[in-house]
Motif scaffolding. Sequence first.
Motif: not given
Length: 269
Positions: A205, A214, A216, A219, A252, A255-256, A269
Motif C-alpha cells: 500500500v 492507486d 485500491r 483489492t 482497506e 489504506i485508511q 488506476e
Amino acid sequence: MRGLMKFIIALLIAGVSLVTYWCNRQENEFTGETQHVDMTVEQEIALGLQAAPQMASQYGGLHADREAAAEIKRIGQQLVNSSGAGNTPYQFDFHLLADENTVNAFALPGGQIFITAGLLKRLSSEAQVAGVLGHEIGHVVARHSAQQLAKAKLTQGLTGAAAIAIYDPENPASQSGAVAAAMVGKLLNMRYGRNDELESDRLAVRLTGKSGYDPRAMTEVMRVLEQASGGASGPEFTQTHPNPGNRIAEIERAIQQEYPNGLPAGLIE
C-alpha cells in the motif's frame, strides 16, 4: 540412565537453538523493526541470484515476449525508485515467467522478483501489476526470507530436541509423538508465513501510493486470486497464505491508516 541422557541432549539442543535465535538480532532500516536474522544482506543477494535460474526453470523459464517482460521491469523499477526501496542495498530485478497456467508471483532473497504469465494475463490494469510487484518488493525489504530461515532453524532445533526426548526405540507408539512435534513446527512456520504476507500487503500500500499507483487496485488483485482458486480452500490455519477475503479487509485498513485524509488525486488506476 539412557532416558536421562536423552533428556539432557534434548535440553542442550533446544538451548543452543533458542540462544542462537535470540542473539541474532538486526534492525531493519526500512521497516524500523528489530528482527531475528542470521545472515547479511550480501548473503541474501547472493542466495537469490544463485536460486533465480532454478526457480525460473520450474515455471518454463523466462517469457519470450520481450515487450511484456520490459513492461514488468519498468513498473517494478518505478516502484523501487519512487518509494525508497531503491535506497536499500538490494539488487532488484523483475522477471516475467513463461508459465501460462500457474497463477503466482514470488520474491527471492535479495531482490529477484518473478510473476507468471498466468497471473499477468488475469490482471486488467497497470496498478494491479504494480500491486503484485509492490507486495513482492515488500517481502524483500522486510527481509522475510532471512526471517523464515532463522525461524525454520529454531523450530527445526526445537522439534528435533522434542523428538529425541520423546522417541523410544522399544515403544513404537512413541513415534507418533515425534511426528506430532514435527507437525507443530510446520504449523508454526506456516503462521509466520501468513503474517509475512499481511505485512507485505501493508508495505505494498505504501510502495504503490508513493509511486503514483492507486493502492485500491490491490483489492482487485485479491478478487482475481480468489477467482483463480475457485473459491475453494481449507481452513486458513493450514494454508501458507491468508485467504484473499481476509487480505482485502487488511488492505482497506492499511489504506485508511496510510491516507487518513483520503487518497491523493491523479493516481494511476
